[in-house]
Design an enzyme around this catalytic site. Structure first.
Site, PDB file in Angstrom:
ATOM      1  N   SER A 176      87.756  54.740  77.030  1.00 39.56           N
ATOM      2  CA  SER A 176      87.585  55.247  75.661  1.00 39.56           C
ATOM      3  C   SER A 176      86.129  55.286  75.229  1.00 39.56           C
ATOM      4  O   SER A 176      85.792  55.909  74.222  1.00 39.56           O
ATOM      5  CB  SER A 176      88.362  54.370  74.682  1.00 39.56           C
ATOM      6  OG  SER A 176      89.731  54.423  74.982  1.00 39.56           O
ATOM      7  N   GLN A 200      89.325  59.428  69.378  1.00 41.96           N
ATOM      8  CA  GLN A 200      89.098  59.139  67.962  1.00 41.96           C
ATOM      9  C   GLN A 200      87.743  59.715  67.532  1.00 41.96           C
ATOM     10  O   GLN A 200      86.863  59.975  68.357  1.00 41.96           O
ATOM     11  CB  GLN A 200      89.177  57.601  67.784  1.00 41.96           C
ATOM     12  CG  GLN A 200      88.984  57.073  66.393  1.00 41.96           C
ATOM     13  CD  GLN A 200      87.535  56.722  66.120  1.00 41.96           C
ATOM     14  OE1 GLN A 200      86.743  56.596  67.034  1.00 41.96           O
ATOM     15  NE2 GLN A 200      87.198  56.588  64.837  1.00 41.96           N
ATOM     16  N   THR A 202      84.824  58.906  66.468  1.00 39.34           N
ATOM     17  CA  THR A 202      83.474  58.500  66.896  1.00 39.34           C
ATOM     18  C   THR A 202      83.257  58.633  68.398  1.00 39.34           C
ATOM     19  O   THR A 202      82.134  58.489  68.864  1.00 39.34           O
ATOM     20  CB  THR A 202      83.181  57.029  66.532  1.00 39.34           C
ATOM     21  OG1 THR A 202      84.086  56.185  67.258  1.00 39.34           O
ATOM     22  CG2 THR A 202      83.314  56.782  65.046  1.00 39.34           C
ATOM     23  N   LYS A 203      84.326  58.863  69.160  1.00 40.45           N
ATOM     24  CA  LYS A 203      84.188  58.857  70.621  1.00 40.45           C
ATOM     25  C   LYS A 203      83.432  60.100  71.102  1.00 40.45           C
ATOM     26  O   LYS A 203      83.352  61.091  70.388  1.00 40.45           O
ATOM     27  CB  LYS A 203      85.568  58.756  71.296  1.00 40.45           C
ATOM     28  CG  LYS A 203      86.404  57.585  70.787  1.00 40.45           C
ATOM     29  CD  LYS A 203      85.797  56.213  71.133  1.00 40.45           C
ATOM     30  CE  LYS A 203      86.318  55.096  70.255  1.00 40.45           C
ATOM     31  NZ  LYS A 203      87.444  54.362  70.757  1.00 40.45           N
ATOM     32  N   VAL A 204      82.917  60.051  72.335  1.00 39.38           N
ATOM     33  CA  VAL A 204      82.076  61.166  72.804  1.00 39.38           C
ATOM     34  C   VAL A 204      82.889  62.432  73.084  1.00 39.38           C
ATOM     35  O   VAL A 204      82.327  63.509  73.223  1.00 39.38           O
ATOM     36  CB  VAL A 204      81.203  60.786  74.028  1.00 39.38           C
ATOM     37  CG1 VAL A 204      80.270  59.635  73.686  1.00 39.38           C
ATOM     38  CG2 VAL A 204      82.034  60.479  75.254  1.00 39.38           C
TER      39      VAL A 204
END
Ligand SMILES: *Cc1c(COP(=O)(O)O)cnc(C)c1O
Length: 422
Positions: A176, A200, A202-204
């Site tokens: 993640s 989600q 904020t994930k890359v």
């Protein structure tokens, strides 16, 4: 200042510069969402409309990206981890090894299966789970190992694959925080029985909310498909417009963890930018490394031997206790936040100190420490700082200024001033 990608917006910071904003959005994402709206198929449980669902298109693209046969999209990363654990057979009474410091969802997913998370200390270099500590924490009840590639490192893949082979305990990779990272030129998530990813905000790689589990094993893929769709899976017969595509199987009960068509359309759209974003972040991380290497007492985060490509979800550095005997990391984080206008943060609290799990409502729902302390995780938490990845999408000079500000914030924080001359 200009962001390197035209699809990345900007937000102002105190010194007049602009940070790229995350997540990126352009016209193509609006077109994809409009297509979903108009299709009247907003869920995979809706009827076939004559064209392939976005969920399957994303799943196929994500599987292809990893060179594996199966990908099962889910509503979030926690759900992907939950179905992965259930698919490999984790249930009540079992123990699952998790890193001593990581996002709380890793332990919560284990608890959701009725099993107990057993936190294991991390390596001082990578801040990922230590293979020696993992081997020492194994018991006959251990039924899975959740290895998280985190804090801009790839974990010691070789040692964990060997541990899985010698013990027969399945390895689940939680990627993640490491979408697209590679170990010996193979992407993370493909070494364990299952690899899981959060999508989600904020994930890359993001869909706002979303997740995905990948595997090479058709039996695990089939179980995970059913586990995330109330015991239904994709029908193997050719779809007909107006007819449902999910068929009831009921080998396993499952729940509804399905990714919506809106989320899938966004995920598919964003996947095309992942490699270029990762390359930019890796290049900017080198700039930051170079500046911080000149700041006394700053320790950079190393990745495991064999890593061929890093993925920076957070850029993490620590303060050396030799130079900063009693670091006030909160003060440093707040000073940086004020000066650079970025959500710079501390690392995740180790599970020995984690508020959510400490306050868990029942005795069953607690993390078992087995009396094992987590000295490396505790030390990393006391000294670690994490910079969000979108800072690494800014141009080189701005990233250099960020590094210089770390030096200035350290020097300016009176109570942190070291006794030792620098
Ligand atoms: C974000 C994250 C998760 C949880 O993903 P959600 O999509 O928020 O459910 C799990 N593990 C790690 C390591 C994460 O960073």
């Amino acid at each position: 200042m200009h962001a390197p990608q035209s699809d990345v917006g900007e937000s102002a910071w105190e010194d007049g510069g602009m940070w790229p904003v995350w997540p990126p959005a352009d016209e193509s994402i609006v077109r994809a969402l409009t297509e979903v709206v108009a299709s009247r198929r907003w869920a995979i449980s809706g009827a076939y409309t004559g064209s392939e669902s976005f969920e399957r298109r994303f799943g196929q693209a994500f599987a292809d990206y990893h060179g594996v046969r199966h990908a099962v999209p889910t509503c979030n990363g926690s759900a992907a981890l939950t179905i992965a654990l259930q698919a490999v057979g984790v249930g009540p009474g079992d123990e699952v090894l998790v890193p001593g410091m990581t996002w709380v969802a890793c332990a919560a997913a284990v608890l959701r299966c009725g099993a107990r998370p057993v936190p294991v200390d991390v390596c001082p270099d990578t801040l990922c789970m230590s293979p020696d500590a993992a081997a020492a924490a194994m018991t006959l009840a251990t039924s899975a190992v959740v290895l998280v590639h985190a804090y801009c490192s790839v974990a010691d893949v070789e040692a964990f694959v060997r541990l899985a082979e010698t013990t027969g305990v399945p390895l689940i990779e939680d990627c993640s925080q490491a979408h697209g990272a590679e170990w010996r030129e193979r992407r993370v998530g493909t070494f364990g029985s299952v690899g899981i990813f959060s999508l989600q905000q904020t994930k890359v790689l993001t869909a706002g909310e979303g997740g995905v589990a990948i595997t090479e094993d058709p039996a695990l893929a089939d179980r995970m498909e059913q586990l995330r769709a109330d015991g239904r899976r994709w029908s193997r017969t050719a779809p007909r417009p107006g007819a449902l595509q999910l068929e009831e199987v009921g080998d396993v009960v499952g729940t509804n963890y399905c990714l919506s068509e809106f989320g899938a359309a966004v995920a598919l759209n964003q996947l095309s930018a992942l490699d270029s974003h990762n390359a930019t972040r890796a290049a900017r991380a080198k700039v930051l490394d170079d500046v911080l290497a000149g700041v006394p007492g700053v320790v950079l985060t190393r990745t495991s031997t064999g890593t061929t490509s890093r993925s920076f979800y957070r850029y993490v550095f620590r303060l050396s206790p030799d130079v900063w005997p009693e670091p006030d990391v909160d003060a440093l984080v707040h000073d940086l936040q004020r000066h650079v206008n970025l959500p710079v943060q501390r690392l995740d609290a180790p599970f020995t100190q984690n508020r959510l799990l400490r306050n868990a409502p029942s005795r069953r729902a607690t993390v078992r420490h087995r009396g094992r302390p987590l000295p490396v995780a505790d030390a990393a938490y006391a000294t670690g700082v994490a910079v969000p990845h979108w800072a690494l999408l800014a141009d080189e000079s701005q990233v250099a200024v960020l590094g210089q500000q770390v030096g200035a914030s350290l020097a300016g924080a009176g109570r942190m001033r070291p006794d030792v001359p620098s």
